[in-house]
Design a protein around this motif. Structure first.
Motif, PDB file in Angstrom:
ATOM      1  N   ASN A  42       0.819  -1.222   0.000  1.00 12.31           N
ATOM      2  CA  ASN A  42       0.000   0.000   0.000  1.00 12.31           C
ATOM      3  C   ASN A  42       0.853   1.273   0.000  1.00 12.31           C
ATOM      4  O   ASN A  42       0.536   2.259   0.668  1.00 12.31           O
ATOM      5  CB  ASN A  42      -0.964   0.006   1.190  1.00 12.31           C
ATOM      6  CG  ASN A  42      -1.909  -1.177   1.165  1.00 12.31           C
ATOM      7  OD1 ASN A  42      -2.068  -1.836   0.139  1.00 12.31           O
ATOM      8  ND2 ASN A  42      -2.542  -1.466   2.282  1.00 12.31           N
ATOM      9  N   TYR A 196      -7.572   9.344   0.754  1.00 14.07           N
ATOM     10  CA  TYR A 196      -8.034   8.715  -0.482  1.00 14.07           C
ATOM     11  C   TYR A 196      -9.554   8.585  -0.562  1.00 14.07           C
ATOM     12  O   TYR A 196     -10.091   8.184  -1.585  1.00 14.07           O
ATOM     13  CB  TYR A 196      -7.408   7.322  -0.627  1.00 14.07           C
ATOM     14  CG  TYR A 196      -5.912   7.360  -0.834  1.00 14.07           C
ATOM     15  CD1 TYR A 196      -5.371   7.772  -2.049  1.00 14.07           C
ATOM     16  CD2 TYR A 196      -5.035   6.987   0.183  1.00 14.07           C
ATOM     17  CE1 TYR A 196      -4.001   7.813  -2.244  1.00 14.07           C
ATOM     18  CE2 TYR A 196      -3.663   7.025  -0.004  1.00 14.07           C
ATOM     19  CZ  TYR A 196      -3.153   7.434  -1.219  1.00 14.07           C
ATOM     20  OH  TYR A 196      -1.792   7.478  -1.412  1.00 14.07           O
ATOM     21  N   ASN A 279      -4.828   8.149  -8.086  1.00 11.06           N
ATOM     22  CA  ASN A 279      -5.203   6.891  -7.444  1.00 11.06           C
ATOM     23  C   ASN A 279      -6.649   6.529  -7.767  1.00 11.06           C
ATOM     24  O   ASN A 279      -6.950   5.377  -8.095  1.00 11.06           O
ATOM     25  CB  ASN A 279      -5.023   7.010  -5.927  1.00 11.06           C
ATOM     26  CG  ASN A 279      -5.459   5.756  -5.192  1.00 11.06           C
ATOM     27  OD1 ASN A 279      -4.742   4.769  -5.132  1.00 11.06           O
ATOM     28  ND2 ASN A 279      -6.669   5.783  -4.624  1.00 11.06           N
ATOM     29  N   ARG A 283      -7.664   3.208  -9.705  1.00 13.20           N
ATOM     30  CA  ARG A 283      -8.470   2.293  -8.885  1.00 13.20           C
ATOM     31  C   ARG A 283      -9.781   1.945  -9.592  1.00 13.20           C
ATOM     32  O   ARG A 283     -10.191   0.774  -9.645  1.00 13.20           O
ATOM     33  CB  ARG A 283      -8.745   2.949  -7.532  1.00 13.20           C
ATOM     34  CG  ARG A 283      -9.549   2.121  -6.547  1.00 13.20           C
ATOM     35  CD  ARG A 283      -9.737   2.892  -5.249  1.00 13.20           C
ATOM     36  NE  ARG A 283     -10.565   4.074  -5.417  1.00 13.20           N
ATOM     37  CZ  ARG A 283     -10.699   5.043  -4.502  1.00 13.20           C
ATOM     38  NH1 ARG A 283     -10.035   4.979  -3.364  1.00 13.20           N
ATOM     39  NH2 ARG A 283     -11.478   6.076  -4.718  1.00 13.20           N
ATOM     40  N   SER A 300     -13.737   0.312  -2.731  1.00 12.70           N
ATOM     41  CA  SER A 300     -12.497   0.781  -2.108  1.00 12.70           C
ATOM     42  C   SER A 300     -12.516   2.282  -1.863  1.00 12.70           C
ATOM     43  O   SER A 300     -12.887   3.071  -2.734  1.00 12.70           O
ATOM     44  CB  SER A 300     -11.298   0.440  -2.995  1.00 12.70           C
ATOM     45  OG  SER A 300     -10.119   1.045  -2.480  1.00 12.70           O
ATOM     46  N   ASN A 303      -5.930   3.302  -1.155  1.00 16.89           N
ATOM     47  CA  ASN A 303      -5.021   3.170  -2.297  1.00 16.89           C
ATOM     48  C   ASN A 303      -4.715   1.699  -2.583  1.00 16.89           C
ATOM     49  O   ASN A 303      -3.626   1.341  -3.006  1.00 16.89           O
ATOM     50  CB  ASN A 303      -3.742   3.977  -2.075  1.00 16.89           C
ATOM     51  CG  ASN A 303      -2.884   3.423  -0.956  1.00 16.89           C
ATOM     52  OD1 ASN A 303      -3.377   2.754  -0.048  1.00 16.89           O
ATOM     53  ND2 ASN A 303      -1.599   3.710  -0.998  1.00 16.89           N
ATOM     54  N   ILE A 305      -7.147  -2.279  -3.354  1.00 16.63           N
ATOM     55  CA  ILE A 305      -8.448  -2.922  -3.481  1.00 16.63           C
ATOM     56  C   ILE A 305      -8.357  -4.332  -2.907  1.00 16.63           C
ATOM     57  O   ILE A 305      -7.270  -4.895  -2.787  1.00 16.63           O
ATOM     58  CB  ILE A 305      -8.922  -2.998  -4.942  1.00 16.63           C
ATOM     59  CG1 ILE A 305      -7.907  -3.771  -5.808  1.00 16.63           C
ATOM     60  CG2 ILE A 305      -9.189  -1.611  -5.507  1.00 16.63           C
ATOM     61  CD1 ILE A 305      -8.388  -4.065  -7.206  1.00 16.63           C
ATOM     62  N   THR A 341      -2.361  -3.429  -4.004  1.00 16.12           N
ATOM     63  CA  THR A 341      -2.102  -1.997  -3.969  1.00 16.12           C
ATOM     64  C   THR A 341      -2.331  -1.394  -5.352  1.00 16.12           C
ATOM     65  O   THR A 341      -2.050  -2.018  -6.372  1.00 16.12           O
ATOM     66  CB  THR A 341      -0.651  -1.726  -3.526  1.00 16.12           C
ATOM     67  OG1 THR A 341      -0.447  -2.321  -2.240  1.00 16.12           O
ATOM     68  CG2 THR A 341      -0.352  -0.238  -3.448  1.00 16.12           C
ATOM     69  N   ILE A 342      -2.814  -0.146  -5.376  1.00 10.40           N
ATOM     70  CA  ILE A 342      -2.965   0.571  -6.638  1.00 10.40           C
ATOM     71  C   ILE A 342      -1.632   1.224  -6.988  1.00 10.40           C
ATOM     72  O   ILE A 342      -1.158   2.126  -6.286  1.00 10.40           O
ATOM     73  CB  ILE A 342      -4.069   1.644  -6.549  1.00 10.40           C
ATOM     74  CG1 ILE A 342      -5.409   0.988  -6.216  1.00 10.40           C
ATOM     75  CG2 ILE A 342      -4.154   2.430  -7.860  1.00 10.40           C
ATOM     76  CD1 ILE A 342      -5.893  -0.016  -7.231  1.00 10.40           C
TER      77      ILE A 342
END
Length: 360
Positions: A42, A196, A279, A283, A300, A303, A305, A341-342
């Motif tokens: 993340n 976020y 992001n 995402r 989500s 940052n 999913i 993680t994105i």
């Protein structure tokens, strides 16, 4: 630069040494190996803002000094950001230190920690080290904290991660407010992923600190500000709580480079806003692609999913790693859900391609 004629032909030894090498055919090394894509922790793939990078380099000239005065300046700037006195702020070595201090101060033998399952494990591990019983309450059907079940008369501390890690889900604002209003125990709310969030159903609880002496809010510079490796976070709470947390801390745990980077990051609001925008766009694309392929993605607000893979994730994690894509670890409460993680758009395309290959 060419060898001189004298140096070259004047040494038969040198010529003899060169002949075998010159006679060998060039060795084919194959295509360059692509670096692994790290989508497991993340982290912010865009890193720190340019001002923070400059500030850290300039801080090298002050590395011989203890950071006390600079920490005080950062505290003042954080306090101004949240409209509280500086005495209501404790700066730490990442928000991870804040979680450890809270567990040390408020849990132990006879003082339970109540937490969600699954959630970020750090606070639970520290409480267990203090000899405390850890009560883990499963998330509800919407992946929110099941707050009515998180009330325990002998709780020393209740930990809420909102948005929650690893599910990236939120617990609605009205429920959190009601829980904080009625809590007879200390409540620690971890807002690591606060920046976020774009849901109208969420709000930060920082404004509640003014009227709630049992509330601690943890924030970090690791996520939106891209300073995970620098280690910088802070707590917001009323002064008696800050003093109790500080009593558990080592001296000077925050380094001068992190402090300099943190101050520069707060001054560059545009960098954080741009990071949030990028992001959100990436995402949405990844979640949409997974949904199109038939996978259920938890909505989500972070940052990263998490989605249902319909099969045990441990073999999937290993198979993705073999293809150069590192994703989140197994969370036993959700054994068929995978956390990702994105990253940057090209990182996520590599993930989608690799994931399609391993589930084919």
């Amino acid at each position: 630069m060419p060898l001189s004629r004298r140096a070259f032909i004047g040494s038969g030894v040198a010529i003899a040494a060169l002949r075998p090498a010159l006679a060998k055919p060039p060795r084919f090394l194959g295509p360059p190996v692509r670096a692994p894509v790290r989508l497991s922790a993340n982290e912010n793939p865009y890193g720190a803002c340019p001002g923070a990078m400059t500030a850290m380099r300039e801080a090298c000239a002050r590395s011989w000094r203890y950071p006390d005065e600079e920490v005080d300046e950062l505290r003042a700037e954080i306090a101004k950001l949240h409209d509280v006195p500086a005495e209501w702020i404790l700066v730490g070595d990442g928000s991870s230190e804040i979680l450890k201090l809270a567990a040390s101060a408020y849990t132990g033998s006879g003082r339970k920690l109540v937490t969600a399952d699954p959630t970020f494990e750090s606070c639970g591990k520290h409480a267990e080290a203090m000899g405390a019983e850890v009560v883990r309450v499963p998330l509800d059907a919407s992946f929110a904290h099941d707050l009515p079940k998180m009330t325990a008369p002998d709780a020393g501390l209740v930990y809420l991660c909102n948005p929650n890690n690893p599910t990236a889900s939120i617990t609605p604002a009205a429920r959190v407010r009601a829980f904080v209003d009625s809590a007879p125990f200390m409540v620690l709310i971890d807002e690591a992923y606060h920046h976020y969030v774009d849901s109208p159903d969420y709000e930060s609880v920082v404004p509640l600190v003014k009227n709630h002496p049992r509330l601690i809010v943890a924030r970090t510079f690791s996520k939106i500000y891209g300073l995970a490796g620098a280690r910088l976070g802070y707590a917001i709470a009323q002064p008696p709580v800050i003093e109790k947390l500080a009593a558990q801390a080592a001296f000077d745990t925050v380094n001068i480079f992190a402090v300099a980077a943190g101050r520069a990051s707060l001054a560059d609001a545009a960098w954080a806003a741009d990071g949030r925008r990028r992001n959100a766009a990436t995402r949405a694309h990844v979640a949409g692609e997974l949904a199109r392929r038939g996978y259920s993605v938890i909505p989500s607000q972070a940052n990263f999913i998490m989605f249902e893979t319909r099969k045990p994730v441990k073999p999937l994690i290993a198979a993705l790693k073999e293809r150069g894509v590192e994703v989140g670890r197994l969370f036993p409460a959700l054994p068929t859900h995978l956390r990702v993680t994105i990253g940057r758009p090209d990182d996520m395309e590599r993930f989608l391609t690799a994931f399609a290959a391993v589930v084919a």
